[in-house]
Design a protein around this motif. Structure first.
Motif, PDB file in Angstrom:
ATOM      1  N   ASP A  72       1.619   9.079  -2.864  1.00 43.18           N
ATOM      2  CA  ASP A  72       2.166   7.712  -2.885  1.00 43.18           C
ATOM      3  C   ASP A  72       2.054   7.045  -1.517  1.00 43.18           C
ATOM      4  O   ASP A  72       1.744   5.850  -1.419  1.00 43.18           O
ATOM      5  CB  ASP A  72       3.636   7.733  -3.325  1.00 43.18           C
ATOM      6  CG  ASP A  72       3.790   7.939  -4.825  1.00 43.18           C
ATOM      7  OD1 ASP A  72       2.824   7.681  -5.570  1.00 43.18           O
ATOM      8  OD2 ASP A  72       4.883   8.368  -5.250  1.00 43.18           O
ATOM      9  N   GLU A  73       2.287   7.801  -0.476  1.00 43.80           N
ATOM     10  CA  GLU A  73       2.182   7.237   0.874  1.00 43.80           C
ATOM     11  C   GLU A  73       0.755   6.825   1.192  1.00 43.80           C
ATOM     12  O   GLU A  73       0.526   5.812   1.869  1.00 43.80           O
ATOM     13  CB  GLU A  73       2.685   8.250   1.909  1.00 43.80           C
ATOM     14  CG  GLU A  73       4.194   8.438   1.888  1.00 43.80           C
ATOM     15  CD  GLU A  73       4.656   9.600   2.750  1.00 43.80           C
ATOM     16  OE1 GLU A  73       5.826   9.575   3.203  1.00 43.80           O
ATOM     17  OE2 GLU A  73       3.869  10.547   2.975  1.00 43.80           O
ATOM     18  N   GLU A 133      -2.959  -0.059  -8.581  1.00 44.05           N
ATOM     19  CA  GLU A 133      -2.124  -0.427  -7.433  1.00 44.05           C
ATOM     20  C   GLU A 133      -2.977  -0.839  -6.235  1.00 44.05           C
ATOM     21  O   GLU A 133      -2.674  -1.813  -5.542  1.00 44.05           O
ATOM     22  CB  GLU A 133      -1.216   0.746  -7.054  1.00 44.05           C
ATOM     23  CG  GLU A 133      -0.117   1.035  -8.076  1.00 44.05           C
ATOM     24  CD  GLU A 133       0.780  -0.174  -8.282  1.00 44.05           C
ATOM     25  OE1 GLU A 133       1.300  -0.710  -7.274  1.00 44.05           O
ATOM     26  OE2 GLU A 133       0.960  -0.594  -9.440  1.00 44.05           O
ATOM     27  N   ARG A 177      -3.524   0.265   1.175  1.00 47.75           N
ATOM     28  CA  ARG A 177      -3.364  -1.177   0.998  1.00 47.75           C
ATOM     29  C   ARG A 177      -3.151  -1.881   2.334  1.00 47.75           C
ATOM     30  O   ARG A 177      -3.647  -2.997   2.547  1.00 47.75           O
ATOM     31  CB  ARG A 177      -2.207  -1.463   0.045  1.00 47.75           C
ATOM     32  CG  ARG A 177      -2.504  -1.033  -1.386  1.00 47.75           C
ATOM     33  CD  ARG A 177      -1.468  -1.479  -2.389  1.00 47.75           C
ATOM     34  NE  ARG A 177      -0.158  -0.881  -2.153  1.00 47.75           N
ATOM     35  CZ  ARG A 177       0.797  -0.811  -3.073  1.00 47.75           C
ATOM     36  NH1 ARG A 177       0.587  -1.311  -4.288  1.00 47.75           N
ATOM     37  NH2 ARG A 177       1.962  -0.259  -2.794  1.00 47.75           N
ATOM     38  N   ASP A 178      -2.438  -1.232   3.248  1.00 46.45           N
ATOM     39  CA  ASP A 178      -2.238  -1.815   4.581  1.00 46.45           C
ATOM     40  C   ASP A 178      -3.562  -1.944   5.329  1.00 46.45           C
ATOM     41  O   ASP A 178      -3.801  -2.935   6.040  1.00 46.45           O
ATOM     42  CB  ASP A 178      -1.264  -0.962   5.395  1.00 46.45           C
ATOM     43  CG  ASP A 178       0.177  -1.054   4.894  1.00 46.45           C
ATOM     44  OD1 ASP A 178       0.476  -2.005   4.128  1.00 46.45           O
ATOM     45  OD2 ASP A 178       0.988  -0.185   5.259  1.00 46.45           O
ATOM     46  N   GLN A 228       0.211  12.938   4.491  1.00 52.09           N
ATOM     47  CA  GLN A 228       0.988  12.001   3.679  1.00 52.09           C
ATOM     48  C   GLN A 228       1.001  12.444   2.225  1.00 52.09           C
ATOM     49  O   GLN A 228       0.074  13.101   1.751  1.00 52.09           O
ATOM     50  CB  GLN A 228       0.378  10.590   3.761  1.00 52.09           C
ATOM     51  CG  GLN A 228       0.327  10.021   5.165  1.00 52.09           C
ATOM     52  CD  GLN A 228      -0.691   8.895   5.290  1.00 52.09           C
ATOM     53  OE1 GLN A 228      -1.516   8.694   4.402  1.00 52.09           O
ATOM     54  NE2 GLN A 228      -0.630   8.169   6.382  1.00 52.09           N
ATOM     55  N   ILE A 286      -1.360   5.588  -0.847  1.00 51.87           N
ATOM     56  CA  ILE A 286      -1.595   4.292  -1.502  1.00 51.87           C
ATOM     57  C   ILE A 286      -1.116   3.158  -0.609  1.00 51.87           C
ATOM     58  O   ILE A 286      -1.817   2.163  -0.403  1.00 51.87           O
ATOM     59  CB  ILE A 286      -0.879   4.230  -2.870  1.00 51.87           C
ATOM     60  CG1 ILE A 286      -1.443   5.274  -3.828  1.00 51.87           C
ATOM     61  CG2 ILE A 286      -1.026   2.823  -3.472  1.00 51.87           C
ATOM     62  CD1 ILE A 286      -0.685   5.359  -5.149  1.00 51.87           C
ATOM     63  N   ASP A 287       0.082   3.315  -0.061  1.00 51.71           N
ATOM     64  CA  ASP A 287       0.641   2.275   0.802  1.00 51.71           C
ATOM     65  C   ASP A 287      -0.229   2.057   2.038  1.00 51.71           C
ATOM     66  O   ASP A 287      -0.513   0.914   2.424  1.00 51.71           O
ATOM     67  CB  ASP A 287       2.062   2.652   1.225  1.00 51.71           C
ATOM     68  CG  ASP A 287       3.049   2.650   0.066  1.00 51.71           C
ATOM     69  OD1 ASP A 287       2.777   1.950  -0.934  1.00 51.71           O
ATOM     70  OD2 ASP A 287       4.072   3.353   0.147  1.00 51.71           O
ATOM     71  N   VAL A 288      -0.659   3.151   2.665  1.00 51.39           N
ATOM     72  CA  VAL A 288      -1.494   3.040   3.867  1.00 51.39           C
ATOM     73  C   VAL A 288      -2.843   2.416   3.513  1.00 51.39           C
ATOM     74  O   VAL A 288      -3.370   1.582   4.256  1.00 51.39           O
ATOM     75  CB  VAL A 288      -1.680   4.424   4.526  1.00 51.39           C
ATOM     76  CG1 VAL A 288      -2.700   4.347   5.660  1.00 51.39           C
ATOM     77  CG2 VAL A 288      -0.351   4.943   5.049  1.00 51.39           C
TER      78      VAL A 288
END
Length: 311
Positions: free
Chosen positions: A121-122, A168, A128-129, A118, A124-126
């Protein structure tokens, strides 16, 4: 000068996962559980026991479910499972034995792709998920920003980038955010600046740090981080450790070395140096090699045999 709040530091024992994951010698599940038991006996209250990753990528962690099944029932110990994606999070939760999920975001695209497939940035999203998934399951989650001080592929990493990532990730409500020197390139000045900036950006969330002693600066970096307000330090019995996806990422800071430095400076850890050194010697026999930890070789001070009772 340390404040009263800084008179104690929490240690997270990472030898069962980060310490072993890059070792070529396959360690039986029973020996991993014995290592965890020795860490608990030495006083460890938070232990990174395994990671839920693809066994083809990290063969040493293929027995994650078996390790979890064998963990001793301890209400006073937090068992941490490292997870890189939602599949790993689901496995950790399903084990029924993990208390806290460890999510990872990566500060560089180069290591993010190598480690997790990833972009930064990806990740970070994962991350948080995963935190949200843990919370929905009634568990806590912590987050680590890997390559915070430098990347083996992309080189220098911007401090601003790491601070932005920490802000974030903090929005998801993790228990803490760690800054990881994945390849051991940090120096104390850099550590002091970044820990201070991240601490100010995410307060009241605490900062944890994770250092590798690849270039001999690990203990100095721990000291700089503690002075800058980090509350928790990752360490590995014997100084074992490394990342299979980060070239040159050898050796976590050794638990016994960190304990000796902090305790001699008047900073409590709650761990027994004597028992940690004994665990080092036991682990050396299991691994069939000498551990890199310096205090494991030299011992503590004053040595019990040289102490004298005042007349």
């Amino acid at each position: 000068m340390y404040t009263e709040e800084q008179s104690s530091i929490e240690i997270v024992e990472v030898s069962p996962r980060d310490g072993l994951q890059n070792e070529r010698l396959a360690i039986p599940t029973a020996e991993k559980l014995a290592l965890i038991a020795r860490a608990i006996d030495a006083g460890a209250k938070r232990i990174e026991v395994t990671s839920f990753v693809n066994p083809k990528a990290v063969p040493q962690m293929a027995d994650a479910d078996e390790v979890c099944a064998g963990l001793p029932e301890r209400d006073d110990v937090t068992y941490i499972g490292l997870v890189m994606n939602m599949r790993g999070a689901e496995r950790a939760i399903a084990s029924g034995r993990i208390d806290q999920l460890g999510a990872v975001a990566v500060a560089s695209d180069g290591l993010g792709v190598a480690n997790q497939g990833q972009s930064s940035d990806e990740t970070i999203d994962v991350c948080r998920d995963i935190i949200a998934k843990a919370q929905d399951a009634g568990l806590s989650a912590q987050a680590t920003i890997a390559a915070s001080f430098g990347c083996p592929f992309d080189g220098e990493v911007s401090e601003d980038r790491v601070v932005h990532m920490a802000r974030e990730i903090a929005k998801a409500g993790p228990a803490e955010i760690a800054l990881a020197d994945t390849i051991g390139v940090a120096n104390p000045a850099h550590v002091a600046r970044l820990v201070t900036r991240v601490r100010e950006a995410i307060q009241p969330l605490p900062v944890r740090v994770h250092f590798h002693n690849t270039r001999g600066t690990g203990l100095a970096n721990v000291w700089a981080a503690v002075a800058a307000g980090a509350r928790t330090v990752d360490a590995s019995i014997g100084g074992l450790g490394g990342c299979p996806f980060a070239p040159g990422a050898a050796g976590n800071v050794a638990t016994e070395d960190v304990l000796y430095m902090l305790e001699r400076a008047g900073i409590e850890t709650g761990l027994s140096l004597e028992k940690t050194i004994a665990a080092n010697h036991w682990l050396a026999e299991v691994m069939n090699k000498e551990m890199p930890a310096m205090v494991g070789k030299a011992g503590g001070f004053p040595h019990p045999k040289t102490e004298r009772t005042a007349a």
